[in-house]
Design a protein around this motif. Structure first.
Motif, mmCIF file in Angstrom:
data_model
loop_
_atom_site.group_PDB
_atom_site.id
_atom_site.type_symbol
_atom_site.label_atom_id
_atom_site.label_comp_id
_atom_site.label_asym_id
_atom_site.label_seq_id
_atom_site.Cartn_x
_atom_site.Cartn_y
_atom_site.Cartn_z
ATOM 1 N N GLU A 1 0.812 -1.213 0.000
ATOM 2 C CA GLU A 1 0.000 0.000 0.000
ATOM 3 C C GLU A 1 0.847 1.266 0.000
ATOM 4 O O GLU A 1 0.368 2.351 -0.372
ATOM 5 C CB GLU A 1 -0.936 0.021 1.205
ATOM 6 N N MET A 2 2.116 1.173 0.399
ATOM 7 C CA MET A 2 2.981 2.345 0.408
ATOM 8 C C MET A 2 3.643 2.578 -0.942
ATOM 9 O O MET A 2 4.228 3.643 -1.160
ATOM 10 C CB MET A 2 4.067 2.204 1.479
ATOM 11 N N ARG A 3 3.558 1.632 -1.851
ATOM 12 C CA ARG A 3 4.231 1.767 -3.142
ATOM 13 C C ARG A 3 3.348 2.420 -4.205
ATOM 14 O O ARG A 3 3.856 2.795 -5.271
ATOM 15 C CB ARG A 3 4.700 0.388 -3.633
ATOM 16 N N TYR A 4 2.048 2.542 -3.956
ATOM 17 C CA TYR A 4 1.161 3.155 -4.948
ATOM 18 C C TYR A 4 1.535 4.622 -5.163
ATOM 19 O O TYR A 4 1.576 5.416 -4.212
ATOM 20 C CB TYR A 4 -0.292 3.061 -4.503
ATOM 21 N N GLY A 5 1.798 4.983 -6.399
ATOM 22 C CA GLY A 5 2.113 6.372 -6.730
ATOM 23 C C GLY A 5 3.479 6.819 -6.252
ATOM 24 O O GLY A 5 3.751 8.027 -6.260
ATOM 25 N N THR A 6 4.335 5.885 -5.822
ATOM 26 C CA THR A 6 5.661 6.236 -5.313
ATOM 27 C C THR A 6 6.720 5.828 -6.323
ATOM 28 O O THR A 6 6.660 4.742 -6.905
ATOM 29 C CB THR A 6 5.922 5.535 -3.966
ATOM 30 N N THR A 7 7.709 6.694 -6.508
ATOM 31 C CA THR A 7 8.814 6.384 -7.410
ATOM 32 C C THR A 7 10.080 7.034 -6.873
ATOM 33 O O THR A 7 10.047 7.792 -5.896
ATOM 34 C CB THR A 7 8.528 6.879 -8.835
ATOM 35 N N LEU A 8 11.194 6.707 -7.512
ATOM 36 C CA LEU A 8 12.492 7.263 -7.139
ATOM 37 C C LEU A 8 13.094 7.955 -8.350
ATOM 38 O O LEU A 8 12.973 7.475 -9.482
ATOM 39 C CB LEU A 8 13.447 6.161 -6.654
ATOM 40 N N SER A 9 13.738 9.096 -8.097
ATOM 41 C CA SER A 9 14.421 9.828 -9.176
ATOM 42 C C SER A 9 15.911 9.875 -8.869
ATOM 43 O O SER A 9 16.315 10.005 -7.706
ATOM 44 C CB SER A 9 13.861 11.255 -9.295
ATOM 45 N N ASP A 10 16.725 9.748 -9.907
ATOM 46 C CA ASP A 10 18.176 9.714 -9.741
ATOM 47 C C ASP A 10 18.813 10.901 -10.439
ATOM 48 O O ASP A 10 18.371 11.354 -11.510
ATOM 49 C CB ASP A 10 18.756 8.419 -10.333
ATOM 50 N N LEU A 11 19.891 11.406 -9.804
ATOM 51 C CA LEU A 11 20.772 12.403 -10.425
ATOM 52 C C LEU A 11 22.097 11.718 -10.678
ATOM 53 O O LEU A 11 22.897 11.510 -9.771
ATOM 54 C CB LEU A 11 20.955 13.610 -9.500
ATOM 55 N N PRO A 12 22.373 11.326 -11.933
ATOM 56 C CA PRO A 12 23.585 10.538 -12.213
ATOM 57 C C PRO A 12 24.849 11.354 -12.005
ATOM 58 O O PRO A 12 24.852 12.580 -12.055
ATOM 59 C CB PRO A 12 23.403 10.119 -13.667
ATOM 60 N N GLY A 13 25.949 10.623 -11.758
ATOM 61 C CA GLY A 13 27.242 11.261 -11.577
ATOM 62 C C GLY A 13 27.530 11.595 -10.126
ATOM 63 O O GLY A 13 26.642 11.587 -9.269
ATOM 64 N N ARG A 14 28.794 11.922 -9.857
ATOM 65 C CA ARG A 14 29.209 12.318 -8.505
ATOM 66 C C ARG A 14 29.057 13.820 -8.364
ATOM 67 O O ARG A 14 29.547 14.586 -9.211
ATOM 68 C CB ARG A 14 30.654 11.907 -8.255
ATOM 69 N N GLN A 15 28.397 14.233 -7.304
ATOM 70 C CA GLN A 15 28.145 15.645 -7.108
ATOM 71 C C GLN A 15 27.931 15.909 -5.626
ATOM 72 O O GLN A 15 27.467 15.057 -4.874
ATOM 73 C CB GLN A 15 26.910 16.084 -7.889
ATOM 74 N N PRO A 16 28.273 17.104 -5.165
ATOM 75 C CA PRO A 16 28.039 17.454 -3.759
ATOM 76 C C PRO A 16 26.549 17.690 -3.516
ATOM 77 O O PRO A 16 25.859 18.289 -4.332
ATOM 78 C CB PRO A 16 28.857 18.733 -3.574
#
Length: 411
Positions: free
Chosen positions: A150-165
């Motif tokens: 039930e906690m996964r509905y409408g949930t996603t993850l976004s990534d910022l590729p590369g090494r960064q501060p």
């Protein structure tokens, strides 16, 4: 031809002392093996490269408990069910990819709980135990699969590729620290069910809480794992993040049961821990005493006889036991004297028509001729006067001697 002589004083292959030492070492080794088997799950070092608080790999979290202890924060590495007194603690769950969501749903904890989502795919290095090599981040679906459905509905993850501060701050508040953390492939959580708690400089949610259950979820594991704590900025950021979530002085609990390090109840542990350890000590003492008895016993073991003996002797013994139990022993003297009188009368050929006092008088006259020590009438009177077992023994002895004297058996 050469002759080889053998010494008569030669001994066997092993001396008694050697056999005793071998026996003691064997028993000690067997006992040690049993104890180690009983406590095997707790004796595991846990440094297997996994994503838990015992792993010192780059994706593990062993550095965080050490850092917290060094700063005076109480830390618990939990291997079993949490007790009733754990409501004031902060529980951290670090599931790996493939951990069933039901395990997190069944986790009973009245205090705050934070789930750190898995981030990296990794493979162990064969040359270094506990070391791993990362081979890219896991997909968003794999990372979110550890959460309840039930906690996964409408949930996603976004990534910022590369090494960064990455600079972290509380939602609508000041920065956690004045230093940025260098993160490879920075990850954030997105979804309407989640309220931001810790965000980055762009406003992306790094740590969120579920609106209904209050469960905390950390999207980027590099904020707390060993890879993130390798720098001073990362260590300060991790401490500031935990301080923002828990009250001051609250213990931090790292769960290990999700990774198979739970403390199990087994027969070996029951026998080695109170309250049954006393019984174990008694059993060991009895075994030692039995072994000592078998070692020092002299002669062969006595064979047990029949419970109910056979033959005339058994019948006589049983009759005597009944008389003894009835307390009628002192009444056996006069009948025994009469039996002895009848046996002697037959042996010497006394007239068959004699009985009673006449037979007694005849036996007394024969006794004078035979040289008997005492007349029968005196012996019969002693038998009637007997009251104790000692008196009966003396009467039987005197009657036996009189029988020998009358029948000349001693000649």
């Amino acid at each position: 031809m050469a002759h080889v002589s053998l010494s008569k004083g030669g001994s066997g292959a092993f001396t008694p002392l050697t056999m005793i030492l071998v026996l003691v070492i064997g028993v000690a080794a067997l006992a040690g093996l049993g104890i180690l088997s009983a406590y095997a799950p707790e004796l595991k070092s846990g440094d297997d490269g996994g994503t838990h608080a015992l792993s010192r790999s780059s994706v593990g979290y062993a550095a965080l408990p050490r850092l917290l202890r060094a700063t005076g924060t109480p830390v618990v590495l939990n291997r079993g069910s949490l007790g009733n007194g754990s409501s004031d603690s902060f529980l951290i769950l670090t599931p790996s990819v493939g951990t069933p969501p039901v395990l997190i749903e069944d986790m009973r904890h009245e205090g705050s709980v934070m789930v750190v989502l898995p981030k990296w795919n990794y493979t162990p290095l064969p040359d270094h135990r506990g070391w791993v090599s990362t081979v890219g981040v896991v997909s968003a679906d794999q990372a979110l699969s550890v959460l309840p459905q039930e906690m996964r509905y409408g949930t996603t993850l976004s990534d910022l590729p590369g090494r960064q501060p990455v600079s972290l701050r509380r939602a609508a508040d000041a920065l956690l620290t004045d230093q940025a953390v260098v993160i490879d492939t920075h990850r954030r959580i997105v979804g309407s069910q989640w309220m931001p708690v810790i965000v980055d400089a762009d406003g992306g949610t790094v740590l969120a809480t579920h609106r209904e259950t209050g469960l905390y979820v950390l999207a980027d594991a590099d904020v707390l794992n060993t890879q993130g704590l390798k720098s001073l900025a990362g260590a300060r950021t991790a401490l500031a993040l935990l301080d923002a979530l828990r009250p001051h002085g609250t213990p931090v609990v790292f769960d290990l049961t999700l990774h198979g390090f739970q403390r199990t109840r087994n027969l070996g542990r029951l026998l080695l821990e109170p309250p049954f350890v006393g019984m174990t000590v008694v059993l060991v003492a009895l075994i030692l005493f039995a072994g000592w008895q078998a070692t020092v016993r002299y002669g062969p073991a006595r064979q047990n006889g029949r419970v109910v003996a056979l033959g005339k002797r058994a019948l006589a013994d049983n009759t005597a036991a009944l008389v003894r139990m009835a307390g009628r022993e002192h009444h056996m003297g006069p009948p025994y004297a009469l039996l002895v009188r009848a046996a002697v009368a037959r042996a010497i050929g006394a007239p068959r028509d004699l009985a009673g006092d006449d037979l007694d008088a005849f036996l007394d006259r024969v006794g004078v001729i035979a040289g008997a020590t005492r007349p029968y009438t005196a012996l019969a009177e002693s038998a009637r006067a007997a009251r104790t077992p000692g008196d009966l023994i003396r009467v039987a002895r005197d009657l036996h001697r009189w029988t020998q004297e009358m029948t000349r058996a001693r000649q």
